[in-house]
Motif scaffolding. Structure first.
Motif, PDB file in Angstrom:
ATOM      1  N   LYS A 103       1.303  -4.625   3.629  1.00 37.53           N
ATOM      2  CA  LYS A 103       2.230  -3.822   4.087  1.00 37.53           C
ATOM      3  C   LYS A 103       2.182  -2.474   3.783  1.00 37.53           C
ATOM      4  CE  LYS A 103       6.226  -1.931   2.824  1.00 37.53           C
ATOM      5  NZ  LYS A 103       6.466  -0.605   3.294  1.00 37.53           N
ATOM      6  N   TRP A 116       1.194   5.621   0.451  1.00 42.58           N
ATOM      7  CA  TRP A 116       0.992   6.488   1.625  1.00 42.58           C
ATOM      8  C   TRP A 116       0.047   7.533   1.223  1.00 42.58           C
ATOM      9  CZ3 TRP A 116       1.736  10.948  -0.788  1.00 42.58           C
ATOM     10  CH2 TRP A 116       2.962  11.305  -2.025  1.00 42.58           C
ATOM     11  N   SER A 121       2.839   1.799   3.781  1.00 39.47           N
ATOM     12  CA  SER A 121       4.142   2.507   3.678  1.00 39.47           C
ATOM     13  C   SER A 121       4.569   2.966   4.932  1.00 39.47           C
ATOM     14  CB  SER A 121       3.669   3.832   2.968  1.00 39.47           C
ATOM     15  OG  SER A 121       4.801   4.687   3.040  1.00 39.47           O
ATOM     16  N   GLU A 122       5.810   2.991   4.942  1.00 45.02           N
ATOM     17  CA  GLU A 122       6.729   3.333   6.268  1.00 45.02           C
ATOM     18  C   GLU A 122       6.163   4.611   6.841  1.00 45.02           C
ATOM     19  OE1 GLU A 122      10.898   4.389   5.345  1.00 45.02           O
ATOM     20  OE2 GLU A 122      10.275   3.345   3.700  1.00 45.02           O
ATOM     21  N   VAL A 182       0.895  -1.220  -0.042  1.00 40.21           N
ATOM     22  CA  VAL A 182       0.109   0.015  -0.034  1.00 40.21           C
ATOM     23  C   VAL A 182       0.995   1.343  -0.106  1.00 40.21           C
ATOM     24  CG1 VAL A 182      -1.615   1.244   1.360  1.00 40.21           C
ATOM     25  CG2 VAL A 182      -1.851  -1.418   1.631  1.00 40.21           C
ATOM     26  N   CYS A 196      -3.021   9.141  -7.440  1.00 38.75           N
ATOM     27  CA  CYS A 196      -2.802   8.616  -8.635  1.00 38.75           C
ATOM     28  C   CYS A 196      -3.378   8.946  -9.778  1.00 38.75           C
ATOM     29  CB  CYS A 196      -2.746   7.014  -8.493  1.00 38.75           C
ATOM     30  SG  CYS A 196      -4.336   6.505  -8.281  1.00 38.75           S
ATOM     31  N   THR A 252       0.029  -1.425  -5.068  1.00 36.55           N
ATOM     32  CA  THR A 252      -0.273   0.045  -5.704  1.00 36.55           C
ATOM     33  C   THR A 252       1.061   1.072  -4.957  1.00 36.55           C
ATOM     34  OG1 THR A 252      -2.805  -0.272  -5.310  1.00 36.55           O
ATOM     35  CG2 THR A 252      -1.937   1.824  -5.301  1.00 36.55           C
ATOM     36  N   GLY A 253       1.423   1.606  -6.160  1.00 33.13           N
ATOM     37  CA  GLY A 253       2.451   2.306  -6.254  1.00 33.13           C
ATOM     38  C   GLY A 253       3.020   3.155  -7.172  1.00 33.13           C
ATOM     39  N   SER A 254       4.381   3.311  -7.275  1.00 28.10           N
ATOM     40  CA  SER A 254       4.979   4.104  -8.371  1.00 28.10           C
ATOM     41  C   SER A 254       5.111   3.292  -9.160  1.00 28.10           C
ATOM     42  CB  SER A 254       6.197   5.071  -7.829  1.00 28.10           C
ATOM     43  OG  SER A 254       7.226   3.854  -7.400  1.00 28.10           O
ATOM     44  N   LEU A 264      -0.465   1.435 -10.674  1.00 27.19           N
ATOM     45  CA  LEU A 264       0.735   2.271 -10.569  1.00 27.19           C
ATOM     46  C   LEU A 264       0.323   3.792 -11.008  1.00 27.19           C
ATOM     47  CD1 LEU A 264       3.165   0.123 -12.493  1.00 27.19           C
ATOM     48  CD2 LEU A 264       2.523   0.008 -10.060  1.00 27.19           C
ATOM     49  N   GLY A 265       1.314   4.620 -11.123  1.00 27.60           N
ATOM     50  CA  GLY A 265       1.231   5.942 -11.487  1.00 27.60           C
ATOM     51  C   GLY A 265       0.896   6.467 -12.781  1.00 27.60           C
ATOM     52  N   PHE A 311       2.824  13.950  -8.598  1.00 27.34           N
ATOM     53  CA  PHE A 311       2.115  13.457  -7.463  1.00 27.34           C
ATOM     54  C   PHE A 311       1.773  14.397  -6.384  1.00 27.34           C
ATOM     55  CE2 PHE A 311       1.209  10.096  -4.530  1.00 27.34           C
ATOM     56  CZ  PHE A 311       0.137   9.597  -5.172  1.00 27.34           C
ATOM     57  N   THR A 343       8.889   1.186  -8.709  1.00 30.55           N
ATOM     58  CA  THR A 343       8.837   0.098  -7.987  1.00 30.55           C
ATOM     59  C   THR A 343       7.687  -0.923  -8.203  1.00 30.55           C
ATOM     60  OG1 THR A 343       8.985   1.632  -6.129  1.00 30.55           O
ATOM     61  CG2 THR A 343       8.321  -0.539  -5.355  1.00 30.55           C
ATOM     62  N   GLU A 355       5.810  12.461 -13.451  1.00 27.95           N
ATOM     63  CA  GLU A 355       4.981  12.328 -12.512  1.00 27.95           C
ATOM     64  C   GLU A 355       5.376  13.260 -11.305  1.00 27.95           C
ATOM     65  OE1 GLU A 355       3.777   9.008 -10.212  1.00 27.95           O
ATOM     66  OE2 GLU A 355       1.686   9.455 -10.201  1.00 27.95           O
TER      67      GLU A 355
HETATM   68  P1  NDP Z   1       6.122   3.559  -3.735  1.00 26.41           P
HETATM   69  O1  NDP Z   1       6.403   2.857  -5.110  1.00 26.41           O
HETATM   70  O2  NDP Z   1       7.537   4.186  -3.464  1.00 26.41           O
HETATM   71  O3  NDP Z   1       5.593   2.546  -2.579  1.00 26.41           O
HETATM   72  C1  NDP Z   1       4.441   1.826  -2.643  1.00 26.41           C
HETATM   73  C2  NDP Z   1       4.810   0.842  -1.632  1.00 26.41           C
HETATM   74  O4  NDP Z   1       5.893  -0.200  -1.729  1.00 26.41           O
HETATM   75  C3  NDP Z   1       5.042   1.404  -0.215  1.00 26.41           C
HETATM   76  O5  NDP Z   1       4.500   0.416   0.954  1.00 26.41           O
HETATM   77  C4  NDP Z   1       6.691   1.063  -0.070  1.00 26.41           C
HETATM   78  O6  NDP Z   1       7.153   0.838   0.963  1.00 26.41           O
HETATM   79  C5  NDP Z   1       6.658  -0.080  -0.755  1.00 26.41           C
HETATM   80  N1  NDP Z   1       8.037  -0.677  -1.508  1.00 26.41           N
HETATM   81  C6  NDP Z   1       8.988  -0.019  -1.799  1.00 26.41           C
HETATM   82  N2  NDP Z   1      10.104  -0.795  -2.460  1.00 26.41           N
HETATM   83  C7  NDP Z   1       9.447  -2.094  -2.420  1.00 26.41           C
HETATM   84  C8  NDP Z   1       9.768  -3.196  -3.079  1.00 26.41           C
HETATM   85  N3  NDP Z   1      11.239  -3.152  -3.598  1.00 26.41           N
HETATM   86  N4  NDP Z   1       9.049  -4.146  -3.070  1.00 26.41           N
HETATM   87  C9  NDP Z   1       8.015  -4.077  -2.652  1.00 26.41           C
HETATM   88  N5  NDP Z   1       7.474  -2.964  -2.079  1.00 26.41           N
HETATM   89  C10 NDP Z   1       8.280  -1.861  -1.962  1.00 26.41           C
HETATM   90  O7  NDP Z   1       5.220   4.580  -4.049  1.00 26.41           O
HETATM   91  P2  NDP Z   1       4.570   5.842  -3.161  1.00 26.41           P
HETATM   92  O8  NDP Z   1       4.088   5.269  -1.869  1.00 26.41           O
HETATM   93  O9  NDP Z   1       5.550   6.837  -2.985  1.00 26.41           O
HETATM   94  O10 NDP Z   1       3.324   6.245  -3.556  1.00 26.41           O
HETATM   95  C11 NDP Z   1       3.075   7.138  -4.677  1.00 26.41           C
HETATM   96  C12 NDP Z   1       2.898   6.347  -6.011  1.00 26.41           C
HETATM   97  O11 NDP Z   1       1.820   5.463  -6.155  1.00 26.41           O
HETATM   98  C13 NDP Z   1       2.542   7.388  -7.117  1.00 26.41           C
HETATM   99  O12 NDP Z   1       3.560   7.040  -8.244  1.00 26.41           O
HETATM  100  C14 NDP Z   1       1.173   7.108  -7.363  1.00 26.41           C
HETATM  101  O13 NDP Z   1       0.821   7.498  -8.773  1.00 26.41           O
HETATM  102  C15 NDP Z   1       1.076   5.604  -7.147  1.00 26.41           C
HETATM  103  N6  NDP Z   1      -0.381   5.249  -6.879  1.00 26.41           N
HETATM  104  C16 NDP Z   1      -1.194   4.391  -7.821  1.00 26.41           C
HETATM  105  C17 NDP Z   1      -2.390   4.301  -7.671  1.00 26.41           C
HETATM  106  C18 NDP Z   1      -3.274   3.502  -8.570  1.00 26.41           C
HETATM  107  O14 NDP Z   1      -4.395   3.059  -8.159  1.00 26.41           O
HETATM  108  N7  NDP Z   1      -2.897   3.296  -9.619  1.00 26.41           N
HETATM  109  C19 NDP Z   1      -3.073   4.936  -6.274  1.00 26.41           C
HETATM  110  C20 NDP Z   1      -2.364   5.544  -5.491  1.00 26.41           C
HETATM  111  C21 NDP Z   1      -1.086   5.970  -5.925  1.00 26.41           C
HETATM  112  P3  NDP Z   1       7.671   2.014   1.805  1.00 26.41           P
HETATM  113  O15 NDP Z   1       7.005   3.298   1.559  1.00 26.41           O
HETATM  114  O16 NDP Z   1       7.839   1.948   3.124  1.00 26.41           O
HETATM  115  O17 NDP Z   1       8.983   2.472   0.904  1.00 26.41           O
END
Ligand code: NDP
Length: 495
Positions: free
Chosen positions: A193, A169, A195-196, A167, A302, A244-246, A269-270, A401, A249, A399
């Protein structure tokens, strides 16, 4: 106005010695490392959490395997009832959860209440409804009979198993609840898991999950930095990853999941979402649309609009009206109900935005409003309006964000379509016009997983959501998620 008073339950929760949530209870981490959670509004430390290690992840996955064995045999109606009870508990704890979310993420308290709790409860109830509606098909096999024997076939939808839910942040509570709901309604178990930067609400929601009736192991939470997510993705006991994230990653997660054991992966993703205004849109409607698309939750969504295309004949008055409106926003503490614009969610993100502003200046973009960080220890960033020079400028491709709207004028509709689609991403886009016949002709030509017309950002649990191109793989919501959280089993019989 001033900050609302924190509930005693919130202060008591923050003061706890936070562990992990495994097998239906809070347990101490086996790691000695701790991470500090900060309030981005003022930089103050608000809690310490565990930075879980491999032994913790092993324990959580082991618990989820046991949880899967019991939860997957629970009747669909019983699963729905537990999720409905959890939705009720979320609402009963609405203020507590909203305050925790605002403290950890800097989100305006009104947005935390409305989206992270109330909307999330609505999504949970929607998913609960699906538990009793997951079906296979009956099929008449197509081959001719050899000697008078007959064949019949049917398919079953079976839960995929143990899900690793990772997840970000920005909507730490709501996105976690989407994943939890998808997994649990289909009969999977899950290890989440967070975000930290934003782990606190999820630790509390796990407790509410047990109170709602989840058996031990159905829902586990392990906190820590990115390595914890990586350990979950690579774990042999995990059957599916819901991330869900960048984009960077996400690609690493997808590769690791495939490399682990062809673990199924959904990647949300983003992107770099386009917003297009046709010349017939009035000025006020366009300004409202830009604020809705680009500045809600400081642009940390996102699906938020980041690239704004406006007909050249309308650009100047629109930018002037927008900057005027942004200048009236009340910027301040997210715990103050009168605040209209709060901080971004963490220091690294604030720094990243500062670097993007420097890049925009270096490339000769005009910063028409904002473009600076706030003073003081909080992670404030001014709402920013940028006029780019050309489509290749960084601010139209990377992006942010954040609360940053970058504009480029267009002259012809074909040029507009080219600009909108010339991106490696395709999460969302919006088209603004009063001419719905024209909109209907343009819709098939715009590359995006979700396309809004005369609106932006609103998500509904009944409407599938997910990215095309580099914005992801898979869909959430509607019935689409069922394919991702279940395996299709074919059964064929001769008689
Ligand atoms: P990140 O990709 O940095 O992190 C997402 C999650 O992955 C966090 O819990 C992070 O932990 C964890 N993580 C980091 N490295 C790894 C790894 N190697 N393996 C597995 N998990 C890992 O994204 P952000 O938290 O910065 O969120 C912002 C991004 O999320 C933006 O790009 C946004 O567009 C995207 N997003 C997409 C959405 C969608 O539905 N399409 C919705 C919301 C956001 P930790 O934070 O502890 O490093």
């Amino acid at each position: 106005m001033s900050d609302i008073a924190l509930l005693p339950a919130v202060s008591a929760f923050l003061a706890r010695d936070h562990g992990l949530y495994i097998h239906g209870e809070q347990v101490a981490s086996q790691a000695s490392a701790r991470l500090t959670v900060h309030n981005p509004a003022n930089g103050q430390a608000i809690a310490q959490i565990a930075d879980a290690n491999q032994a913790d992840v092993d324990r959580a996955v082991d618990s989820a395997r046991q949880g899967f064995a019991s939860w997957s045999r629970t009747s669909p109606a019983a699963r729905a009832r537990v999720l409905l009870r959890l939705a009720d508990l979320l609402e009963a704890h609405r203020e507590e959860l909203a305050q925790l979310e605002t403290l950890q993420s800097g989100k305006l308290i009104g947005i935390a209440r409305a989206f992270e709790v109330e909307q999330a409860a609505h999504f949970l109830r929607y998913y609960a409804g699906w538990a009793t509606k997951i079906t296979g098909q009956t099929i008449t096999p197509s081959l001719p009979s050899f000697a008078g024997e007959r064949y019949s076939a049917f398919t079953l939808r079976e839960p995929v198993g143990v899900v690793a839910g990772i997840v970000p942040w920005n909507f730490a509570t709501m996105i976690a609840l989407w994943k939890l709901a998808s997994a649990l309604t289909t009969g999977c178990s899950i290890v989440l898991k967070p975000s930290e930067f934003t782990p606190l609400t999820l630790l509390r929601i796990a407790e509410l999950g047990s109170e709602a009736g989840l058996p031990p192991g159905a829902l586990n939470v392990v906190t820590g930095a990115g390595h914890v997510g990586k350990a979950l993705v690579e774990h042999p006991g995990t059957d599916k990853v819901s991330f869900t994230g960048s984009v960077p990653t996400g690609i690493a997660v997808g590769q690791a999941a495939m490399g682990a054991k062809l673990t199924r992966a959904t990647l949300e993703l983003g992107g770099k979402n386009a917003v297009a205004f046709l010349p017939d849109v009035g000025l006020d409607k366009a300004v409202d649309g830009i604020i809705e698309a680009g500045f809600l939750h400081s642009g940390q969504i996102c699906a938020a609009g980041e690239r704004f295309y406006v007909h050249r004949s309308r650009l100047e008055p629109l930018l002037e009206a927008l900057c005027q409106r942004l200048g009236q926003l009340r910027i301040g503490s997210p715990l103050d109900e009168a605040t209209q614009f709060g901080p971004v969610a963490n220091k690294p993100h604030q720094q990243k935005l500062a670097e993007l502003f420097a890049t925009a200046r270096a490339e000769g973009n005009r910063i028409l409003h904002g473009g600076r960080l706030g003073d003081g220890p909080g992670c404030f960033v001014e709402p920013t309006v940028i006029l780019a020079n050309q489509a290749s400028d960084t601010l139209l491709n990377q992006e942010t964000f954040g609360p940053v709207a970058t504009f480029l004028p267009y002259d012809h509709e074909d040029e507009l379509l080219h600009l909108m689609n010339a991106s490696p991403y395709g999460l969302s886009a919006s088209l603004w016009t009063n001419d719905l016949a024209k909109a209907m002709r343009l819709i098939p030509q715009i590359q995006a997983g979700t396309l809004w017309v005369n609106m932006h950002t609103l998500l509904d649990p009944a409407v599938p959501f997910g990215g095309i191109k580099a914005s992801g793989i898979g869909r959430e919501f509607g019935s689409a998620f069922i394919d991702d959280f279940t395996e299709l089993k074919s059964v064929m019989m001769r008689y």
